[in-house]
Write a protein that holds these residues in place. Structure first.
Motif, PDB file in Angstrom:
ATOM      1  N   SER A 224       0.801  -1.226   0.000  1.00 36.77           N
ATOM      2  CA  SER A 224       0.000   0.000   0.000  1.00 36.77           C
ATOM      3  C   SER A 224       0.831   1.271   0.000  1.00 36.77           C
ATOM      4  N   GLY A 225       2.143   1.171   0.264  1.00 35.66           N
ATOM      5  CA  GLY A 225       2.971   2.364   0.430  1.00 35.66           C
ATOM      6  C   GLY A 225       3.138   3.160  -0.851  1.00 35.66           C
ATOM      7  N   GLN A 226       2.997   4.486  -0.751  1.00 34.45           N
ATOM      8  CA  GLN A 226       3.165   5.355  -1.914  1.00 34.45           C
ATOM      9  C   GLN A 226       4.642   5.482  -2.256  1.00 34.45           C
ATOM     10  N   GLN A 227       4.985   5.511  -3.580  1.00 35.24           N
ATOM     11  CA  GLN A 227       6.380   5.497  -4.002  1.00 35.24           C
ATOM     12  C   GLN A 227       6.774   6.680  -4.892  1.00 35.24           C
ATOM     13  N   TYR A 228       5.831   7.445  -5.352  1.00 32.47           N
ATOM     14  CA  TYR A 228       6.105   8.705  -6.034  1.00 32.47           C
ATOM     15  C   TYR A 228       5.288   9.795  -5.349  1.00 32.47           C
ATOM     16  N   SER A 229       5.855  10.980  -5.253  1.00 38.21           N
ATOM     17  CA  SER A 229       5.123  12.116  -4.697  1.00 38.21           C
ATOM     18  C   SER A 229       4.131  12.642  -5.733  1.00 38.21           C
ATOM     19  N   LEU A 230       3.198  13.435  -5.288  1.00 37.19           N
ATOM     20  CA  LEU A 230       2.252  14.059  -6.209  1.00 37.19           C
ATOM     21  C   LEU A 230       2.998  14.905  -7.242  1.00 37.19           C
ATOM     22  N   THR A 231       4.036  15.598  -6.814  1.00 37.09           N
ATOM     23  CA  THR A 231       4.813  16.427  -7.749  1.00 37.09           C
ATOM     24  C   THR A 231       5.439  15.569  -8.841  1.00 37.09           C
ATOM     25  N   GLU A 232       5.996  14.435  -8.459  1.00 34.37           N
ATOM     26  CA  GLU A 232       6.601  13.540  -9.446  1.00 34.37           C
ATOM     27  C   GLU A 232       5.544  12.961 -10.395  1.00 34.37           C
ATOM     28  N   MET A 233       4.423  12.556  -9.815  1.00 32.12           N
ATOM     29  CA  MET A 233       3.347  12.013 -10.663  1.00 32.12           C
ATOM     30  C   MET A 233       2.859  13.062 -11.655  1.00 32.12           C
ATOM     31  N   LYS A 234       2.703  14.301 -11.177  1.00 33.54           N
ATOM     32  CA  LYS A 234       2.198  15.368 -12.041  1.00 33.54           C
ATOM     33  C   LYS A 234       3.172  15.613 -13.198  1.00 33.54           C
ATOM     34  N   ALA A 235       4.467  15.590 -12.930  1.00 27.97           N
ATOM     35  CA  ALA A 235       5.451  15.791 -13.991  1.00 27.97           C
ATOM     36  C   ALA A 235       5.337  14.678 -15.040  1.00 27.97           C
ATOM     37  N   LEU A 236       5.183  13.447 -14.578  1.00 28.76           N
ATOM     38  CA  LEU A 236       5.082  12.306 -15.500  1.00 28.76           C
ATOM     39  C   LEU A 236       3.820  12.411 -16.359  1.00 28.76           C
ATOM     40  N   VAL A 237       2.686  12.635 -15.726  1.00 28.85           N
ATOM     41  CA  VAL A 237       1.418  12.675 -16.470  1.00 28.85           C
ATOM     42  C   VAL A 237       1.400  13.846 -17.444  1.00 28.85           C
ATOM     43  N   ASP A 238       1.876  15.009 -17.002  1.00 26.78           N
ATOM     44  CA  ASP A 238       1.900  16.172 -17.884  1.00 26.78           C
ATOM     45  C   ASP A 238       2.769  15.902 -19.116  1.00 26.78           C
ATOM     46  N   GLU A 239       3.927  15.269 -18.898  1.00 28.61           N
ATOM     47  CA  GLU A 239       4.825  14.972 -20.018  1.00 28.61           C
ATOM     48  C   GLU A 239       4.181  13.989 -20.989  1.00 28.61           C
ATOM     49  N   ALA A 240       3.576  12.943 -20.447  1.00 23.64           N
ATOM     50  CA  ALA A 240       2.934  11.946 -21.301  1.00 23.64           C
ATOM     51  C   ALA A 240       1.789  12.552 -22.096  1.00 23.64           C
ATOM     52  N   HIS A 241       0.951  13.329 -21.430  1.00 22.35           N
ATOM     53  CA  HIS A 241      -0.187  13.934 -22.115  1.00 22.35           C
ATOM     54  C   HIS A 241       0.273  14.939 -23.173  1.00 22.35           C
ATOM     55  N   MET A 242       1.346  15.660 -22.893  1.00 22.42           N
ATOM     56  CA  MET A 242       1.885  16.584 -23.888  1.00 22.42           C
ATOM     57  C   MET A 242       2.307  15.834 -25.148  1.00 22.42           C
ATOM     58  N   LEU A 243       2.803  14.603 -24.963  1.00 18.38           N
ATOM     59  CA  LEU A 243       3.237  13.771 -26.087  1.00 18.38           C
ATOM     60  C   LEU A 243       2.092  12.976 -26.709  1.00 18.38           C
ATOM     61  N   GLY A 244       0.885  13.173 -26.194  1.00 21.06           N
ATOM     62  CA  GLY A 244      -0.264  12.487 -26.760  1.00 21.06           C
ATOM     63  C   GLY A 244      -0.478  11.083 -26.257  1.00 21.06           C
ATOM     64  N   LEU A 245       0.122  10.748 -25.105  1.00 20.36           N
ATOM     65  CA  LEU A 245       0.028   9.407 -24.546  1.00 20.36           C
ATOM     66  C   LEU A 245      -0.855   9.393 -23.308  1.00 20.36           C
ATOM     67  N   LYS A 246      -1.642   8.334 -23.168  1.00 22.24           N
ATOM     68  CA  LYS A 246      -2.405   8.137 -21.938  1.00 22.24           C
ATOM     69  C   LYS A 246      -1.517   7.478 -20.885  1.00 22.24           C
ATOM     70  N   VAL A 247      -1.969   7.534 -19.637  1.00 24.91           N
ATOM     71  CA  VAL A 247      -1.162   7.059 -18.507  1.00 24.91           C
ATOM     72  C   VAL A 247      -1.945   6.046 -17.691  1.00 24.91           C
ATOM     73  N   ALA A 248      -1.335   4.883 -17.494  1.00 29.60           N
ATOM     74  CA  ALA A 248      -1.873   3.835 -16.621  1.00 29.60           C
ATOM     75  C   ALA A 248      -1.011   3.777 -15.374  1.00 29.60           C
ATOM     76  N   VAL A 249      -1.655   3.633 -14.218  1.00 31.99           N
ATOM     77  CA  VAL A 249      -0.927   3.715 -12.948  1.00 31.99           C
ATOM     78  C   VAL A 249      -1.149   2.452 -12.119  1.00 31.99           C
ATOM     79  N   HIS A 250      -0.066   1.757 -11.814  1.00 33.69           N
ATOM     80  CA  HIS A 250      -0.112   0.676 -10.834  1.00 33.69           C
ATOM     81  C   HIS A 250      -0.286   1.308  -9.464  1.00 33.69           C
ATOM     82  N   ALA A 251      -1.409   0.998  -8.804  1.00 29.94           N
ATOM     83  CA  ALA A 251      -1.643   1.587  -7.481  1.00 29.94           C
ATOM     84  C   ALA A 251      -2.580   0.697  -6.682  1.00 29.94           C
ATOM     85  N   HIS A 252      -2.096   0.197  -5.550  1.00 30.30           N
ATOM     86  CA  HIS A 252      -2.926  -0.567  -4.616  1.00 30.30           C
ATOM     87  C   HIS A 252      -3.411   0.302  -3.454  1.00 30.30           C
TER      88      HIS A 252
END
Length: 428
Positions: A224-252
């Protein structure tokens, strides 16, 4: 010269005829007793479906005029459905080689495993899959092999490497410090994460997958432990979306699920420990939940024999039932749901085993089928191509004997599979 002048018109005529023949698209007409329109949830009796150059051009009633020269396929007593979509597979994994057993093989062995699993998967009626993690860009290689007609298999939406934090679920944590395992998907901090997204896109990723929390099959972390901060996640998603890619997240874990949604992720994989706030956030943001609720049965029955780490089996025992309960809770809360099995954690090719589990935990058969067709296509952003039997979409069809809305288990053994107008599996 005289001979050349005589032969030139004949050569021109040969080229014209050859090009005309090559340009003639292949036409196939498929008919059956019934067809399930997954958009309306209603059956259409005696459909006649015309597929030209891989895409559906007409949906008529049997007895309508046939296109000249069309190949005709009659499926009496059968029910047609669109080709199925599994949104969470790992084609290059085989659960028989779990734990340290996987290190007994050369790296390219897993490409061979993926080729075999691709064939099993498409013959099971899954004509499109999202492969959310493989090493060595194997999913891209298999996709290319399928598209070049070197091997049979489904349409693949590849993620290439999963992206994750050092020491997290996407990292290799099975060895002491003296043994290092290279993994180009490991990145820490916003800038490194953005660069890694770009690298995955460069080498063929069509969706980005990252690990927001720990997992069952990572030996040393908390599930259950979180491994990326919200800031890190936001950078990843923003970059992917800018490139036209959707984002799938492994999260329990709940905190990781909620921050991934806040960051703008498109789908949450597993979502095992989601809570009421997570459901509300998912509804607010339009985020899809992709919950693999069948494979708990397989893991607990076969895991020890397959070499799964005891730590992993203990984690599965702790969250398996909770995930199923939260599947029902999310469904009742109105969260959008799609079909994903985590194929590779259990044997690929058995993807349809999950339909009954989804029904057992609250879905109607139609909702479960829609999760693997029209809803999955929506989550992929591919509603023009896959997910329904509709003019303009690919000629991806499966057929079963009987009524899958009365008995969804029928989808475990499809009798006919067509992908893009080409027959993959015929009636025996």
């Amino acid at each position: 010269m005289r001979l050349f002048k005589l032969l030139l018109p004949l050569s021109f005529l040969f080229l014209v005829c050859t090009n005309a023949n090559a340009a003639e698209p292949e036409t196939v007409v498929v008919s059956a007793d019934k067809m399930l329109d997954v958009i309306t949830g209603k059956y259409i009796d005696h459909p006649q479906i015309t597929i030209r150059d891989g895409r559906i051009t007409n949906i008529d009633k049997q007895g309508s005029a046939l296109p000249s020269g069309a190949q005709v396929i009659n499926l009496p007593g059968m029910t047609l459905l669109p080709g199925l979509i599994d949104m969470h597979v790992h084609l290059t994994s085989d659960p028989k080689y779990s734990g340290y057993r996987s290190y007994e093989f050369t790296d390219n062995f897993w490409t061979v495993v993926g080729v075999a699993n691709a064939k099993k998967t498409v013959e099971a009626g899954f004509t499109t899959v999202r492969n959310v993690g493989s090493n060595n860009f194997d999913d891209v290689a298999i996709k290319q092999g399928i598209e070049e007609h070197q091997i049979p298999g489904p349409r693949i939406v590849p993620a290439t490497y999963m992206i994750g934090a050092t020491g997290g679920h996407c990292d290799t944590t099975d060895f002491p410090p003296s043994i290092t395992v290279p993994n180009i998907g490991i990145a820490d901090g916003p800038d490194a994460i953005r660069a890694t997204v770009r690298k995955m896109r460069k080498y063929g990723a069509e969706v980005i997958k990252f690990c927001a929390t720990g997992g069952v099959f990572s030996k040393t972390d908390s599930v259950s432990g979180q491994q990326y901060s919200l800031t890190e996640m936001k950078a990843l998603v923003d970059e992917a979306h800018m490139l036209g890619l959707k984002v799938a997240v492994h999260a329990h874990g709940a905190s990781g699920i909620k921050d991934a949604i806040r960051a703008g992720a498109d789908t949450i994989e597993h979502a095992s420990l989601a809570d009421e706030e997570a459901y509300a956030l998912a509804k607010q943001h339009g985020t899809w939940f992709d919950m693999d609720i069948y494979n708990d049965d397989y893991i607990l029955a076969e895991g020890e024999k397959n070499g799964v780490f005891p730590e992993s089996l203990n984690k599965e025992r702790a969250i398996g039932l909770k995930q199923r309960q939260n599947f029902r809770n999310a469904l009742n809360a109105g969260v959008k749901m799609i079909f994903g099995t985590d194929g590779g954690i259990y044997p690929n090719g058995n993807n349809a085993m999950q339909f009954k589990t989804m029904v057992d935990w609250g879905m109607t058969p139609l909702q479960a089928i829609q999760a693997a067709t029209v809803s999955a296509a929506d989550a992929l952003g591919r509603t023009a191509d896959v997910g329904a039997i509709q003019v303009g979409r690919y000629g991806d069809l499966i057929a079963v004997k009987g009524d899958p809305l009365a008995d969804v288990k029928l989808l475990r053994s499809v009798d006919f599979v067509m992908k893009g107008g080409e027959v993959v599996k015929r009636l025996k």
